[in-house]
Design a protein around this motif. Structure first.
Motif, PDB file in Angstrom:
ATOM      1  N   HIS A 171      -3.945   4.547  -5.478  1.00 14.55           N
ATOM      2  CA  HIS A 171      -3.654   5.293  -4.254  1.00 14.55           C
ATOM      3  C   HIS A 171      -4.898   5.700  -3.471  1.00 14.55           C
TER       4      HIS A 171
ATOM      5  N   MET B 107      -2.824  -0.972 -12.652  1.00 12.54           N
ATOM      6  CA  MET B 107      -3.033  -1.455 -11.275  1.00 12.54           C
ATOM      7  C   MET B 107      -4.009  -0.530 -10.568  1.00 12.54           C
TER       8      MET B 107
ATOM      9  N   ARG C 232      -6.376  -4.594  -7.166  1.00 10.67           N
ATOM     10  CA  ARG C 232      -6.109  -4.586  -5.713  1.00 10.67           C
ATOM     11  C   ARG C 232      -7.294  -5.245  -5.017  1.00 10.67           C
TER      12      ARG C 232
ATOM     13  N   LYS D  91       6.201  -6.936  -5.379  1.00  7.08           N
ATOM     14  CA  LYS D  91       6.488  -5.509  -5.580  1.00  7.08           C
ATOM     15  C   LYS D  91       7.204  -4.987  -4.338  1.00  7.08           C
TER      16      LYS D  91
ATOM     17  N   MET E 295       4.716   1.798 -11.155  1.00  9.91           N
ATOM     18  CA  MET E 295       4.978   3.183 -10.778  1.00  9.91           C
ATOM     19  C   MET E 295       3.716   4.031 -10.819  1.00  9.91           C
TER      20      MET E 295
HETATM   21  C1  5RP Z   1       1.137   0.923  -2.329  1.00 13.81           C
HETATM   22  C2  5RP Z   1       1.062   0.497  -3.732  1.00 13.81           C
HETATM   23  C3  5RP Z   1       0.855   1.537  -4.692  1.00 13.81           C
HETATM   24  O1  5RP Z   1       0.183   1.119  -5.818  1.00 13.81           O
HETATM   25  C4  5RP Z   1       2.166   2.016  -5.168  1.00 13.81           C
HETATM   26  O2  5RP Z   1       3.140   2.037  -4.169  1.00 13.81           O
HETATM   27  C5  5RP Z   1       2.007   3.332  -5.719  1.00 13.81           C
HETATM   28  O3  5RP Z   1       2.978   3.607  -6.585  1.00 13.81           O
HETATM   29  P1  5RP Z   1       3.981   4.767  -6.265  1.00 13.81           P
HETATM   30  O4  5RP Z   1       4.654   4.458  -4.945  1.00 13.81           O
HETATM   31  O5  5RP Z   1       4.932   4.658  -7.416  1.00 13.81           O
HETATM   32  O6  5RP Z   1       3.217   6.043  -6.247  1.00 13.81           O
HETATM   33  O7  5RP Z   1       1.177  -0.624  -4.074  1.00 13.81           O
HETATM   34  O8  5RP Z   1       1.438  -0.133  -1.572  1.00 13.81           O
END
Ligand code: 5RP
Length: 294
Positions: free
Chosen positions: A58, A86, A107, A205, A253
């Motif tokens: 994030h 991730m 990423r 995803k 997640m």
């Molecule tokens: C944003 C992503 C993030 O890694 C992912 O969405 C984060 O996970 P969460 O929504 O469960 O906090 O790929 O595009």
């Protein structure tokens, strides 16, 4: 020097045993090369066919995020119970012990930060293929913005990542982002997931939505769901349970794990749903038992 005398004579050719000709266990990926299948097998547990990915990338657009103020404190205790980490290369290099045997989903693109009004321009590369190989990435993740101003740029980044990954046997995860102007509905997710798969993503995803079964059926490669914003633990487990029951092959997640009242109990409960067929109800009881036993 090789011995040319006294060697045992090879004689057991198992003539009555047919060579194994099994297809690969992940949908749409039987054509891949051995190296790519091997990496995919580190991501998706070959027994359950599913994966628990812990997303803590994030910071790449959100900076210091609630629950992730100290990656080196929050993440390591959760790692045993997930299949994949991730993250960005910076987070991995600075905060995650390289002794981990967990698969890495790296990423490889950047984007505008949340400070900007419009965060769907599509960004650019934050990491090239040589760096991904050096990091021992099991896959590379690219964010895409279907239906937003960054659509074409992000699909270009996805295509280039798939090309480079195919050359070296590294799968690409296509990530569906929802631009401010897009509705989070079945129609959008059907469109976006299919475009990413057809652009060459090895898996995609997305978010859980109504009629998720149709989205999963129409996507020719495995889908994993993001958790999204923090919701109560029982609801997050229900979302994961429904997604798996309706065709998802795992979760990727973040906030619903690391912002949980008990991140470790939540990680373990999610893993029960993803790998062991627990219902949401059973998994929530398991979560409460773990949380209350401390
Ligand atoms: C944003 C992503 C993030 O890694 C992912 O969405 C984060 O996970 P969460 O929504 O469960 O906090 O790929 O595009």
């Amino acid at each position: 020097m090789a011995d040319n005398q006294g060697n045992k004579v090879a004689k057991d050719y198992h003539l009555d045993v047919k060579p194994a000709q099994e297809g690969f266990y992940l949908k749409g990926l039987n054509h891949c090369d051995w190296g790519m299948k091997n990496r995919l097998s580190r991501i998706f547990n070959p027994k359950s066919g599913n994966t628990v990915m812990l997303a803590f990338d994030h910071g790449y657009i959100m900076g210091s995020t609630a629950g992730l103020e100290r990656l080196d404190v929050t993440i390591p205790p959760l790692m045993d119970d997930v299949d994949v980490l991730m993250a960005t290369r910076g987070a991995l290099r600075s905060c995650i012990p390289p002794t981990t045997d967990k698969a890495l989903c790296l990423r490889v693109t950047y984007d505008s930060s949340v400070v900007k009004e419009e965060m769907s321009a599509g960004g650019g590369f934050s990491c090239d293929i040589e760096n991904a190989i050096r990091m021992n990435a099991a896959c590379m993740a690219v964010q895409t913005f279907i239906g937003a101003p960054g659509e074409s740029n992000s699909l270009e980044l996805l295509s280039r990542t798939v090309d480079a990954g195919t050359k070296y046997g590294i799968p690409t995860l296509g990530v569906v982002a929802v631009g401010k102007q897009m509705a989070r509905d079945t129609r959008f997710f059907l469109l976006a997931t299919r475009i990413l798969a057809e652009t060459g993503a090895s898996f995609v995803k997305t978010y859980y939505c109504e009629d998720f079964e149709k989205v999963a059926a129409a996507c020719p490669v495995p889908l994993v769901i993001a958790g999204g914003k923090k919701i109560p633990e029982d609801e997050a487990l229900t979302m994961a349970y429904r997604a798996i029951s309706e065709g998802a092959h795992g979760v990727d997640m973040g906030r619903n794990i690391f912002q949980s009242e008990d991140p470790l109990a939540m990680t373990k409960a999610i893993a029960k749903v993803v790998h062991e067929g627990y219902t949401d109800k059973l998994a929530y009881e398991y979560f409460l038992d773990l949380k209350n036993s401390k």
